[in-house]
Design a protein around this motif. Structure first.
Motif, PDB file in Angstrom:
ATOM      1  N   VAL A 386       0.819  -1.218   0.000  1.00 61.14           N
ATOM      2  CA  VAL A 386       0.000   0.000   0.000  1.00 61.14           C
ATOM      3  C   VAL A 386       0.849   1.261   0.000  1.00 61.14           C
ATOM      4  CG1 VAL A 386      -1.941  -1.127   1.114  1.00 61.14           C
ATOM      5  CG2 VAL A 386      -0.215  -0.026   2.527  1.00 61.14           C
ATOM      6  N   GLY A 387       2.173   1.139  -0.010  1.00 61.92           N
ATOM      7  CA  GLY A 387       3.009   2.331  -0.046  1.00 61.92           C
ATOM      8  C   GLY A 387       4.465   1.979  -0.239  1.00 61.92           C
ATOM      9  N   ILE A 388       5.236   2.929  -0.804  1.00 64.19           N
ATOM     10  CA  ILE A 388       6.677   2.760  -1.019  1.00 64.19           C
ATOM     11  C   ILE A 388       7.381   4.010  -0.511  1.00 64.19           C
ATOM     12  CG2 ILE A 388       8.525   2.487  -2.720  1.00 64.19           C
ATOM     13  CD1 ILE A 388       6.585   1.011  -4.509  1.00 64.19           C
ATOM     14  N   LEU A 389       8.467   3.818   0.214  1.00 64.60           N
ATOM     15  CA  LEU A 389       9.281   4.922   0.706  1.00 64.60           C
ATOM     16  C   LEU A 389      10.697   4.723   0.210  1.00 64.60           C
ATOM     17  CD1 LEU A 389       9.819   7.365   2.612  1.00 64.60           C
ATOM     18  CD2 LEU A 389      10.251   5.699   4.419  1.00 64.60           C
ATOM     19  N   ARG A 390      11.253   5.724  -0.458  1.00 67.83           N
ATOM     20  CA  ARG A 390      12.625   5.639  -0.959  1.00 67.83           C
ATOM     21  C   ARG A 390      13.472   6.695  -0.287  1.00 67.83           C
ATOM     22  NH1 ARG A 390      13.221   4.781  -7.077  1.00 67.83           N
ATOM     23  NH2 ARG A 390      12.644   2.720  -6.288  1.00 67.83           N
ATOM     24  N   ARG A 391      14.062   6.325   0.831  1.00 65.93           N
ATOM     25  CA  ARG A 391      14.940   7.205   1.580  1.00 65.93           C
ATOM     26  C   ARG A 391      14.325   8.605   1.665  1.00 65.93           C
ATOM     27  NH1 ARG A 391      18.407   3.983  -1.416  1.00 65.93           N
ATOM     28  NH2 ARG A 391      19.061   5.520  -2.927  1.00 65.93           N
ATOM     29  N   ALA A 392      15.062   9.637   1.271  1.00 63.09           N
ATOM     30  CA  ALA A 392      14.549  10.999   1.440  1.00 63.09           C
ATOM     31  C   ALA A 392      13.958  11.548   0.149  1.00 63.09           C
ATOM     32  CB  ALA A 392      15.677  11.917   1.925  1.00 63.09           C
ATOM     33  N   ARG A 393      13.860  10.732  -0.896  1.00 71.09           N
ATOM     34  CA  ARG A 393      13.407  11.233  -2.183  1.00 71.09           C
ATOM     35  C   ARG A 393      11.919  10.968  -2.368  1.00 71.09           C
ATOM     36  NH1 ARG A 393      17.763   8.284  -4.640  1.00 71.09           N
ATOM     37  NH2 ARG A 393      16.323   7.348  -6.089  1.00 71.09           N
ATOM     38  N   MET A 394      11.215  11.926  -2.916  1.00 78.53           N
ATOM     39  CA  MET A 394       9.808  11.754  -3.232  1.00 78.53           C
ATOM     40  C   MET A 394       9.673  11.412  -4.709  1.00 78.53           C
ATOM     41  SD  MET A 394       6.719  11.490  -2.581  1.00 78.53           S
ATOM     42  CE  MET A 394       6.817  11.865  -0.853  1.00 78.53           C
ATOM     43  N   ILE A 395       8.899  10.391  -5.010  1.00 76.30           N
ATOM     44  CA  ILE A 395       8.728   9.913  -6.381  1.00 76.30           C
ATOM     45  C   ILE A 395       7.351  10.318  -6.869  1.00 76.30           C
ATOM     46  CG2 ILE A 395       8.838   7.885  -7.872  1.00 76.30           C
ATOM     47  CD1 ILE A 395      10.268   6.472  -5.515  1.00 76.30           C
ATOM     48  N   ARG A 396       7.278  10.935  -8.016  1.00 69.90           N
ATOM     49  CA  ARG A 396       5.992  11.287  -8.605  1.00 69.90           C
ATOM     50  C   ARG A 396       5.729  10.313  -9.750  1.00 69.90           C
ATOM     51  NH1 ARG A 396       5.893  17.119  -9.485  1.00 69.90           N
ATOM     52  NH2 ARG A 396       4.705  17.339  -7.573  1.00 69.90           N
ATOM     53  N   ALA A 397       5.256   9.156  -9.418  1.00 71.73           N
ATOM     54  CA  ALA A 397       4.933   8.120 -10.403  1.00 71.73           C
ATOM     55  C   ALA A 397       3.959   7.154  -9.768  1.00 71.73           C
ATOM     56  CB  ALA A 397       6.200   7.381 -10.851  1.00 71.73           C
ATOM     57  N   ARG A 398       3.208   6.431 -10.596  1.00 72.56           N
ATOM     58  CA  ARG A 398       2.293   5.433 -10.064  1.00 72.56           C
ATOM     59  C   ARG A 398       3.084   4.376  -9.308  1.00 72.56           C
ATOM     60  NH1 ARG A 398      -2.014   4.030 -14.785  1.00 72.56           N
ATOM     61  NH2 ARG A 398      -2.550   2.451 -13.241  1.00 72.56           N
ATOM     62  N   MET A 399       2.532   3.974  -8.172  1.00 71.91           N
ATOM     63  CA  MET A 399       3.237   3.013  -7.334  1.00 71.91           C
ATOM     64  C   MET A 399       3.543   1.739  -8.102  1.00 71.91           C
ATOM     65  SD  MET A 399       2.187   1.652  -3.556  1.00 71.91           S
ATOM     66  CE  MET A 399       0.966   0.473  -4.138  1.00 71.91           C
ATOM     67  N   THR A 400       2.645   1.337  -8.966  1.00 73.77           N
ATOM     68  CA  THR A 400       2.830   0.102  -9.731  1.00 73.77           C
ATOM     69  C   THR A 400       3.870   0.244 -10.829  1.00 73.77           C
ATOM     70  OG1 THR A 400       0.909   0.778 -11.045  1.00 73.77           O
ATOM     71  CG2 THR A 400       0.535  -0.816  -9.281  1.00 73.77           C
ATOM     72  N   GLU A 401       4.340   1.473 -11.082  1.00 80.17           N
ATOM     73  CA  GLU A 401       5.346   1.701 -12.116  1.00 80.17           C
ATOM     74  C   GLU A 401       6.733   1.943 -11.538  1.00 80.17           C
ATOM     75  OE1 GLU A 401       3.861   4.990 -14.293  1.00 80.17           O
ATOM     76  OE2 GLU A 401       2.296   3.858 -15.327  1.00 80.17           O
ATOM     77  N   ILE A 402       6.845   2.028 -10.198  1.00 80.25           N
ATOM     78  CA  ILE A 402       8.127   2.306  -9.562  1.00 80.25           C
ATOM     79  C   ILE A 402       8.987   1.044  -9.574  1.00 80.25           C
ATOM     80  CG2 ILE A 402       9.259   2.945  -7.410  1.00 80.25           C
ATOM     81  CD1 ILE A 402       6.762   4.575  -6.719  1.00 80.25           C
ATOM     82  N   ARG A 403      10.174   1.146 -10.131  1.00 75.64           N
ATOM     83  CA  ARG A 403      11.107   0.023 -10.103  1.00 75.64           C
ATOM     84  C   ARG A 403      11.891   0.088  -8.796  1.00 75.64           C
ATOM     85  NH1 ARG A 403      11.320  -2.931 -14.546  1.00 75.64           N
ATOM     86  NH2 ARG A 403      10.349  -2.078 -16.427  1.00 75.64           N
ATOM     87  N   LEU A 404      11.853  -0.977  -8.058  1.00 77.38           N
ATOM     88  CA  LEU A 404      12.372  -0.989  -6.695  1.00 77.38           C
ATOM     89  C   LEU A 404      13.889  -0.997  -6.660  1.00 77.38           C
ATOM     90  CD1 LEU A 404       9.822  -3.559  -5.286  1.00 77.38           C
ATOM     91  CD2 LEU A 404       9.850  -1.109  -4.834  1.00 77.38           C
ATOM     92  N   GLU A 405      14.431  -0.415  -5.597  1.00 78.44           N
ATOM     93  CA  GLU A 405      15.872  -0.382  -5.359  1.00 78.44           C
ATOM     94  C   GLU A 405      16.164  -0.943  -3.981  1.00 78.44           C
ATOM     95  OE1 GLU A 405      17.235   3.602  -5.718  1.00 78.44           O
ATOM     96  OE2 GLU A 405      16.623   3.830  -7.824  1.00 78.44           O
TER      97      GLU A 405
END
Length: 636
Positions: A386-405
């Protein structure tokens, strides 16, 4: 030479800024060098000194192969639970919290001297969280010391860090004898001991006290990226934003609305929401919890084939039951199949049975580079992201399109038993776990014996470290401690590409005279300081670069420069090589300097500035200790 130096400057900029991925930057550097030295090979006295074919020798570099083999060995140790008894003893609550923390940090340092420290830190993150909870302390005061202890322990032996092995390999490439297993142990122990005292006493006082992460439906201040698919009966339908906010979504920021092929950005004036719109949102854990409990239809997309409103809402409240993957994957990952007689998924649980946890993407995880849909997290683990957090960066993209790191934190919603089933996973680390999450397997003693034999044979010089590592990895696969698929996943492509590219650049610097030119320039500036002053300045330079580059790239790039400096001054080149080892491991002042720093960013809720505040004094302290002790140790 000038083209090579320009490429070096460019790749340093790209490594630091990460405008491109480390892998792509490394491939671009390698491609540019291959083209350059194919067109203009370096010749001396009519003989070819360096040509394009020489630049790909890094793929067969003994140190790189040793590092990869040791990664497989480390993964087998983790998967068999061979370190469980050590972890449970040093993390036992019967010791008391303060003594337990000291024992954990010492245990991590000792283990990291002989094992890849990334999986060691992964194992001890839940233990440190449990110790913090037992005294109601903030994990942010303990997680960074955990990473620092692993780095300090890794600088003491040849196999303690990939940095050490790469420096030794660079010596071989330059026609010199490799470093011994314990050759730099005395001076490394001095630095590590001083560093551990700082880690115990000073670092926790410099770190912030931030709200710990809870394992149940609880709040948090971090903003997760999530998304909403607006159903037809949602109160959002027809709403317009007022001052950038939607009335039906209090405490939630809508960052983008996707309608078909059109993407609408804030402030969404005169843009009423329609059914089927996809809203990319940023929200705290507590806000997402509120949405999940009060408006479950927003976070749970409609289940295909369920047309009635009642059935659809019921399906939206549940995490879709997963179909089993193929037999091999099911055997490896514990995926289960739970279907009714008609092939439909088993009845979903009620929302009240669900828990919300945070799971971190581990290094070498299969999730890296994939989206959540491509990995199939719902099908594999019966949990909904239900959510993704990438360190201190905010991502403006659909959650289902975010490639994980690696280091990404995923907010998972699922039943307690399904969440508990994730605790044995190595793709995801449940950050709210406890000691009971550490697995136990029947091959633990066998894996431990193989590892001990490997270290013993290599330390005694009976067989080369490369042979020992490959034999150990093969033996662990042979006895079933780890299978071939898991072994392949343990290999880190970033290490492979960064090291190969850096080795190629190092060869180019040496052959074209670039390393010599840099060394002569450094001597022109610092020559009046004498050997001790030059060595001290060189340590500080390498230590600073290892915090903005990767430690592996720093080791490979600065070893030929250090050797050239030594030759110019008439000093033993091994002194400068060992200096690269020690300084290259001083990755304390930034999260990008070393993987373990990235791993603890999520659990510790750190910002970049936190590493500078707590890590930079440690770098300076070790530099001062080195400057004072090195002349005595080497009789300079």
């Amino acid at each position: 030479m000038w083209i090579t130096l320009a490429l070096m400057a460019g790749v340093i900029v790209l490594y630091v800024t990460e405008w491109l991925s480390l892998e792509l930057t490394s491939l671009l550097l390698l491609s540019a060098l291959l083209l350059l030295f194919h067109v203009a090979p370096v010749t001396r006295d009519g003989e070819v000194v360096l040509e394009a074919a020489d630049l790909v020798r890094g793929f067969a570099n003994p140190a790189l192969l040793t590092v990869l083999a040791l990664l497989v060995v480390g993964e087998a140790m983790i998967r068999t639970g061979a370190l469980d008894s050590v972890a449970e003893k040093v993390g036992s609550p019967r010791m008391g919290v303060h003594r337990g923390i000291v024992m954990v940090l010492l245990g991590v340092a000792v283990l990291s001297a002989f094992l890849n420290n990334t999986p060691v830190v992964v194992i001890f993150i839940p233990i440190m969280q449990a110790l913090a909870r037992s005294r109601n302390w903030s994990p942010s005061r303990l997680m960074m010391p955990l990473s620092f202890a692993a780095i300090l322990g890794g600088m003491t032996t040849l196999i303690g860090s990939s940095t050490n092995l790469l420096v030794s390999s660079a010596l071989i490439e330059l026609g010199r004898e490799e470093l011994g297993f314990f050759e730099f142990l005395p001076i490394a122990l001095v630095l590590a001991s001083i560093g551990m005292v700082y880690t115990f006493v000073v670092a926790p006082r410099l770190l912030p006290s931030r709200q710990p992460m809870s394992s149940r439906m609880a709040g948090g201040g971090k903003q997760f990226v999530s998304q909403i698919v607006v159903p037809e009966d949602s109160p959002l339908v027809g709403q317009k934003a007022a001052a950038g906010k939607f009335k039906a979504l209090p405490d939630i920021t809508v960052r983008l609305i996707q309608r078909g092929e059109h993407a609408e950005l804030p402030p969404f004036d005169d843009f009423p929401i329609r059914a089927g719109d996809v809203l990319v949102i940023a929200a705290t854990r507590s806000a997402l919890t509120e949405v999940a409990s009060r408006q479950p239809g927003l976070l749970f997309p409609p289940v295909p084939g369920r047309d009635s409103q009642g059935e659809r809402i019921k399906g939206q409240k549940a995490v879709q039951e997963g179909a089993a993957v193929n037999g091999a994957e099911a055997g490896e990952d514990g995926a289960r199949e739970d279907e009714g007689e008609d092939g439909e998924a088993a009845p979903p649980p009620e929302l009240t049975e669900m828990v919300l946890v945070e799971a971190m993407v581990s290094p070498a995880s299969r999730l890296i580079g994939l989206t959540l849909e491509q990995y199939g997290i719902r099908q594999r683990h019966r949990c909904l992201a239900v959510g993704i957090l990438r360190r201190a960066r905010m991502i403006r993209a659909r959650m289902t399109e975010i490639r994980l790191e690696a280091g990404d934190v995923i907010l998972l919603l699922g039943r307690s038993r399904d969440i508990d089933g994730l605790r044995g996973e190595r793709d995801l680390v449940i950050m709210s776990g406890t000691r009971g999450a550490l697995p136990r397997r029947h091959l633990a003693k066998t894996a431990g014996a193989i590892f001990a034999a490997t270290v013993g044979l290599a330390a005694l010089g009976l067989i080369p470290i490369l042979a020992a590592a490959i034999i150990a990895a093969t033996a662990l696969i042979g006895v079933g401690a780890i299978n071939l698929r898991q072994a392949a996943r343990a290999l880190d492509r970033k290490i492979i590409l960064v090291v190969v590219a850096a080795l190629a650049l190092g060869d180019a610097l040496q052959a074209t005279g670039g390393a010599r030119w840099i060394a002569e320039g450094a001597l022109a500036v610092a020559g009046d300081m004498g050997p001790v002053g030059v060595l001290s300045a060189f340590f500080l330079l390498v230590a600073m670069f290892t915090n903005i580059l990767t430690n592996n790239a720093t080791a490979v790039l600065f070893t030929p420069i250090g050797i050239s400096l030594a030759e110019q001054m008439g000093t033993d080149p091994r002194i400068f090589a060992i200096t690269v080892v020690l300084a290259g491991n001083c990755s304390f002042a930034s999260p990008i300097g070393y993987k373990t720093n990235l791993l603890i960013m999520g659990p510790g809720q750190y910002h970049f500035a936190d590493f500078v505040k707590a890590g930079l004094p440690l770098v300076i302290l070790l530099w001062i200790v080195f400057t004072l002790f090195a002349p005595v140790y080497w009789s300079l």
